[in-house]
Design a protein around this motif. Structure first.
Motif: not given
Length: 187
Positions: A35-47
């Motif tokens: 989940m942490t890695k997903w947030l760093q990739v998929a959500g890095q510009h929004c969250w």
């Protein structure tokens, strides 16, 4: 501030993280690390989120019955917990998505620095904006690569990545304007 006000403020701050995690798990069951890695990739510009906040939020979601965990063998080590969304979690996520969002708050320290570029010598300001542009160019290349790997069958991730592409292109265009204006300024 009253204790009840503090609790309410903390709860309102925690809820968006819970919704972000539900969104990530809706797309694919994952471990806390994933989940942490997903947030760093998929959500890095929004969250953005601190890694240390993910696990307590996942536990809270599980305690609330919105996700469930299953122990599975690790790919290169010990067992790990894989989280997935429950029916109740899907209902809550659907309600959250349907409710819309307020206009996002923009917090960009670089823009605040540009606001005061008159304090800097021309060359220093130019160096700074060129470095910012290079950073956004690298981010744009990352998003373009990701966008090319996604299909319309992955509509949510594709749309979010497309937003990242457009945001980076706009930031780069702004940097170019800033550089041109600074270059015309007397030294």
């Amino acid at each position: 501030m009253r204790v009840s006000d503090l609790k309410e403020a903390r709860a309102s701050k925690a809820k968006p993280l819970k919704n972000v995690l539900l969104a990530g798990l809706y797309n694919q069951p994952r471990s806390g690390y994933e989940m942490t890695k997903w947030l760093q990739v998929a959500g890095q510009h929004c969250w953005s989120v601190e890694h240390s906040s993910v696990y307590p939020a996942l536990r809270a979601l599980e305690n609330d019955g919105l996700i469930k965990s299953e122990r599975l063998p690790g790919t290169r080590g010990p067992e790990r917990l894989i989280y997935s969304v429950t029916d109740a979690g899907r209902e809550e996520l659907t309600a959250w998505v349907a409710s819309g969002s307020p206009r996002p708050a923009i917090k960009d320290e670089q823009i605040l620095r540009v606001l005061c570029f008159d304090l800097l010598p021309r060359e220093t300001a130019l160096q700074q904006i060129r470095a910012v542009r290079a950073d956004h160019q690298a981010q744009l290349e990352f998003f373009l690569e990701r966008q090319n790997a996604l299909t319309e069958h992955q509509l949510g991730p594709l749309l979010v990545t497309r937003r990242g592409v457009l945001a980076e292109q706009a930031y780069i265009a702004w940097c170019d304007e800033v550089e041109e204006m600074i270059a015309r300024r007397p030294a």
